[in-house]
Every structure is written in structure tokens, then in C-alpha cells.
Design a protein around this motif. Structure first.
Motif, PDB file in Angstrom:
ATOM      1  N   ILE A 198      -1.150   6.486   4.122  1.00  7.46           N
ATOM      2  CA  ILE A 198      -0.073   7.385   4.566  1.00  7.46           C
ATOM      3  C   ILE A 198       0.309   8.418   3.507  1.00  7.46           C
ATOM      4  CG2 ILE A 198       2.360   7.434   5.262  1.00  7.46           C
ATOM      5  CD1 ILE A 198       1.872   4.880   6.820  1.00  7.46           C
ATOM      6  N   PRO A 199       0.475   8.056   2.219  1.00  9.31           N
ATOM      7  CA  PRO A 199       0.821   9.086   1.238  1.00  9.31           C
ATOM      8  C   PRO A 199      -0.280  10.126   1.030  1.00  9.31           C
ATOM      9  CG  PRO A 199       1.259   6.878   0.376  1.00  9.31           C
ATOM     10  CD  PRO A 199       0.468   6.708   1.618  1.00  9.31           C
ATOM     11  N   VAL A 200      -1.498   9.810   1.439  1.00 11.74           N
ATOM     12  CA  VAL A 200      -2.630  10.721   1.223  1.00 11.74           C
ATOM     13  C   VAL A 200      -2.764  11.727   2.364  1.00 11.74           C
ATOM     14  CG1 VAL A 200      -5.126  10.787   0.797  1.00 11.74           C
ATOM     15  CG2 VAL A 200      -3.784   8.870  -0.033  1.00 11.74           C
ATOM     16  N   VAL A 239       8.450  11.861   3.390  1.00 13.22           N
ATOM     17  CA  VAL A 239       8.984  11.666   4.741  1.00 13.22           C
ATOM     18  C   VAL A 239       8.174  10.616   5.497  1.00 13.22           C
ATOM     19  CG1 VAL A 239       9.324  12.769   6.981  1.00 13.22           C
ATOM     20  CG2 VAL A 239      10.006  13.962   4.898  1.00 13.22           C
ATOM     21  N   LEU A 240       6.856  10.734   5.452  1.00 13.76           N
ATOM     22  CA  LEU A 240       5.998   9.786   6.166  1.00 13.76           C
ATOM     23  C   LEU A 240       6.164   8.365   5.631  1.00 13.76           C
ATOM     24  CD1 LEU A 240       2.702  11.876   6.496  1.00 13.76           C
ATOM     25  CD2 LEU A 240       4.404  11.430   8.268  1.00 13.76           C
ATOM     26  N   VAL A 241       6.140   8.256   4.317  1.00 12.05           N
ATOM     27  CA  VAL A 241       6.288   6.920   3.716  1.00 12.05           C
ATOM     28  C   VAL A 241       7.688   6.377   3.967  1.00 12.05           C
ATOM     29  CG1 VAL A 241       6.337   5.651   1.542  1.00 12.05           C
ATOM     30  CG2 VAL A 241       4.506   7.281   1.991  1.00 12.05           C
ATOM     31  N   GLY A 242       8.706   7.243   3.925  1.00 13.05           N
ATOM     32  CA  GLY A 242      10.069   6.791   4.192  1.00 13.05           C
ATOM     33  C   GLY A 242      10.212   6.198   5.578  1.00 13.05           C
ATOM     34  N   GLY A 274       0.811  -1.209   0.000  1.00 12.41           N
ATOM     35  CA  GLY A 274       0.000   0.000   0.000  1.00 12.41           C
ATOM     36  C   GLY A 274       0.844   1.258   0.000  1.00 12.41           C
ATOM     37  N   LEU A 275       1.931   1.256   0.782  1.00 13.96           N
ATOM     38  CA  LEU A 275       2.820   2.416   0.837  1.00 13.96           C
ATOM     39  C   LEU A 275       3.393   2.751  -0.528  1.00 13.96           C
ATOM     40  CD1 LEU A 275       4.795   1.509   4.094  1.00 13.96           C
ATOM     41  CD2 LEU A 275       3.448   3.581   3.787  1.00 13.96           C
ATOM     42  N   GLY A 287      11.151   1.400  -2.583  1.00  9.21           N
ATOM     43  CA  GLY A 287       9.942   2.213  -2.558  1.00  9.21           C
ATOM     44  C   GLY A 287      10.130   3.564  -3.217  1.00  9.21           C
ATOM     45  N   PHE A 288      11.215   4.254  -2.876  1.00 10.34           N
ATOM     46  CA  PHE A 288      11.472   5.563  -3.469  1.00 10.34           C
ATOM     47  C   PHE A 288      11.859   5.446  -4.941  1.00 10.34           C
ATOM     48  CE2 PHE A 288      12.407   8.471   0.404  1.00 10.34           C
ATOM     49  CZ  PHE A 288      11.137   8.206   0.876  1.00 10.34           C
ATOM     50  N   GLY A 289      12.489   4.335  -5.296  1.00  8.41           N
ATOM     51  CA  GLY A 289      12.815   4.126  -6.708  1.00  8.41           C
ATOM     52  C   GLY A 289      11.573   4.008  -7.559  1.00  8.41           C
ATOM     53  N   ALA A 290      10.603   3.214  -7.088  1.00 14.16           N
ATOM     54  CA  ALA A 290       9.342   3.064  -7.819  1.00 14.16           C
ATOM     55  C   ALA A 290       8.600   4.397  -7.896  1.00 14.16           C
ATOM     56  CB  ALA A 290       8.463   2.015  -7.145  1.00 14.16           C
ATOM     57  N   ALA A 291       8.582   5.125  -6.775  1.00 13.66           N
ATOM     58  CA  ALA A 291       7.895   6.421  -6.761  1.00 13.66           C
ATOM     59  C   ALA A 291       8.592   7.420  -7.687  1.00 13.66           C
ATOM     60  CB  ALA A 291       7.847   6.968  -5.337  1.00 13.66           C
TER      61      ALA A 291
END
Length: 360
Positions: A289-291, A309-312, A150-151, A341-345
Motif C-alpha cells: 500500500i505505501p508503494v 492517506v492510504l495507509v491511514g 507490512g503497512l 503507525g504514523f508515530g513510527a513513520a
């Protein structure tokens, strides 16, 4: 007259630290043993006893230079606190890593038996930690991985549409839609998976109604042998097992045993609705969380920074848990989870920029 040269102060300090560490490690195992019973308790107490033998070695070398007791290293003391409070598989996983860091292999003042002990201790603790990991419910693992899905998926979605330049209200609507769509998809998939498992199980488990025919079988022909041969036994094994079954049946007064296998297997799999609800909640707990920054009215770059920051933080948490459960470095797994996660984002954000620039 023979005189023995006293060891240098640096060596004395090292021996005293080893002594303190051995005492601290023994305390960890005793704390863990206090929260267990049976075989696991005996194993942990045996590990504490072994650390006591190592303690005796350093006491003998130090002689009258033992001095004031030192404190064990910070990691071991923290382990003792955690063992006292929790005594969980996470503590065992950390203890496993602590045993792997033993310096005795490269220290001439430690005996080869002590170095071998520490290597074996790591394997013993690994085995105990593996028992704990196996006892962890599938629900717990599903919680970690579902939340992580989900994140990453909703962060990527929110950043992608933000980069494309759509209004903040539309970004919020997209994030909520992504949360619901992903959670519903996960729940539906889990429901279908569990239902399929149960249906396959029902097709494979012997029909309990067949037991009623057992008392009336021709003992000489013994069709029951064919059943066991169809399940993979050799002809001789099937004959012996069938004879034992019929003898047991007659000893019970020709009353078939209750079909417990199906019930036990169904209990292990669980229900489709329960699994679906769990997956829905786990995914949603990460996807929300991202919302959050958009729910509080942030827009543009500030909203993206807060979301990152929150997702990290959440990704570092789930990565650490995965590392502990797998017996590897929590920090390494946390950073790997963060990078993925940050790579995909980041890729989705760049695609959003391209689509926005192209007016798509």
C-alpha cells in the motif's frame, strides 16, 4: 377520591424509547439465534425472552399511553441488520458493548432486577463472543497483524528514504525491496516456528511402536505404571490407569488403539509451508500500500501524502477489527493503531531528514 398524577410528557417519551429499544434488542438476539443451533441458539433465545420481560415492564408503566411504536436507537437497528446478514462474532462484540451502555442502573423507573439483568447480559454476550473469537482461525488473526506489520514497516521505510532526498525511482525500488525482504522474513520465520513446533511435538508424543509391547508386559511388574508416573501422575493414579489400559487392551483382543493424538496435534499446528505462504501474503498485502503512489508515478510530497492517506485508512480498518475481536471500542483501537503507525513513520521520516542533511 384518590387520583394519580400522570407522568410528564418527557417521562412518557423516555419510557416509549426504552420500550422500542427492548424490542429492537430482542430482535437482534432472535436474528442471531436464527443463524445458530444447539446451546448457543438456546442462550440467545433466552436473552430475547429476558428482553421481552423488560418490554412488559415498560408496557405496564405506559398503560394506555403506549402510542405509536417507536424505532429503536440507530445502533441497535444497525445491529439487527448486521445480525440478519452476518451473525458473526463481530455482531456479538457490538452487542456486548450495547449491553454495557444500559441506562437502567441510573434510572429510578427501571427495577433493580432489570439493571442486574443488563449487567449479566453483557457477561453472557461476552462469553458467546469469546467462543466466536476462539473459533476464529489463527490464519485470520495472522492476516490482520501481518498486514499491519507490512503497512507500518514499509511506510516508515518509504518515508525515511524519501526524506533523505533520494530519487523517486530509488524510493520505488527501496519500497519493493522492503516489501520482499519483510515478506520473505515473515514467511521464513513462520516456517521455522511451525517446523520447530512440530518437531517438539514429535519428541513429546508417545512412540506408537511402544504400543506393540503392551500385550507382552508383565502384569505383576507393570512397567506401564512408570510411563504414567513419568508423565506426572501419582503412584496410585499411575497404577489404576495402567490397570485400566491393560484391561482395555485385552478386551480389544490385544490390538493397540490407533495413535490419533499425533495426527490431531499436527492438524492443529498446520504445515510449515502453508504458514510461510500465508505470512508472506499477509505482510505483502500491507507493505504494497505505501508503494502504490510511487507505482503510479507520483513523487515527493504528493506521493507521501497519498501514501499516508492510504495507509491511514488501512490502519483504521485493522485497528477496528482488533477492537471488535477484543471486545473493546473499535474507534479507540483504530485511533491507537493509526497513532502508532504514523508515530513510527514520523520518527523514520525525521531520521531520514537528518541523514539527508548530513549527506549520509
Amino acid at each position: 377520591m384518590n387520583t394519580t398524577t400522570p407522568p410528564p410528557p418527557r417521562t412518557i417519551r423516555r419510557w416509549r424509547q426504552y420500550l422500542a429499544d427492548e424490542r429492537a434488542e430482542a430482535a437482534v438476539y432472535r436474528e442471531l439465534a436464527g443463524r445458530r443451533d444447539g446451546e448457543e441458539r438456546e442462550i440467545l433465545l433466552a436473552l430475547a425472552e429476558a428482553e421481552g420481560r423488560h418490554e412488559a415492564h415498560w408496557l405496564e408503566l405506559l398503560g394506555d399511553q403506549v402510542g405509536k411504536p417507536l424505532r429503536g436507537d440507530l445502533r441497535t437497528r444497525m445491529l439487527a441488520v448486521l445480525a440478519r446478514r452476518f451473525g458473526s462474532v463481530f455482531v456479538l462484540a457490538l452487542a456486548q458493548r450495547a449491553e454495557a451502555r444500559s441506562p437502567y442502573e441510573d434510572d429510578d423507573d427501571a427495577t433493580s432486577a432489570m439493571a442486574a439483568d443488563e449487567a449479566i447480559h453483557e457477561e453472557v454476550v461476552r462469553g458467546l463472543a469469546a467462543r466466536g473469537r476462539n473459533r476464529l482461525s489463527g490464519t485470520f488473526r495472522a492476516a490482520v497483524f501481518g498486514a499491519n506489520d507490512g503497512l507500518v514497516s514499509n511506510l516508515s521505510l518509504v518515508l525515511g528514504v524519501t526524506a533523505a532526498g533520494i530519487p523517486a525511482g530509488a524510493v520505488l525500488a527501496t519500497g519493493i525491496a522492503g516489501l520482499l525482504a519483510g515478506a520473505l522474513s515473515m514467511g521464513a520465520g513462520e516456517y521455522v516456528s511451525v517446523r520447530s513446533q512440530r518437531e517438539l511435538l514429535e519428541a513429546s508424543i508417545p512412540n506408537p511402536d511402544a504400543d506393540r509391547a503392551l500385550p507382552h508386559l508383565d502384569v505383576d511388574a507393570n512397567e506401564l505404571e512408570l510411563v504414567y508416573r513419568a508423565r506426572g501422575m501419582t503412584a496410585a493414579e499411575a497404577a489404576d490407569h495402567a490397570a485400566d489400559m491393560l484391561a482395555s487392551l485385552h478386551a480389544r483382543g490385544e490390538q493397540p488403539a490407533p495413535p490419533a493424538a499425533e495426527h490431531a496435534a499436527h492438524e492443529a499446528i498446520g504445515t510449515g509451508i502453508g504458514a510461510a505462504l500465508s505470512s508472506f501474503c499477509f505482510f505483502a498485502s500491507g507493505a504494497v500500500i505505501p508503494v502504490i503512489p510511487y507505482l503510479f508515478g507520483l513523487t515527493g510530497v504528493p506521493a507521501m501524502i497519498v501514501a499516508l492517506v492510504l495507509v491511514g485508512i488501512a490502519l483504521l480498518g485493522t485497528g477496528s477489527i482488533v477492537g471488535l475481536l477484543s471486545g473493546t471500542s473499535p474507534l479507540g483501537r483504530a485511533l491507537r493503531q493509526l497513532a502508532i503507525g504514523f508515530g513510527a513513520a514520523g520518527i523514520t521520516y525525521l531520521l531520514g531528514l537528518l541523514f539527508g542533511a548530513a549527506g549520509v
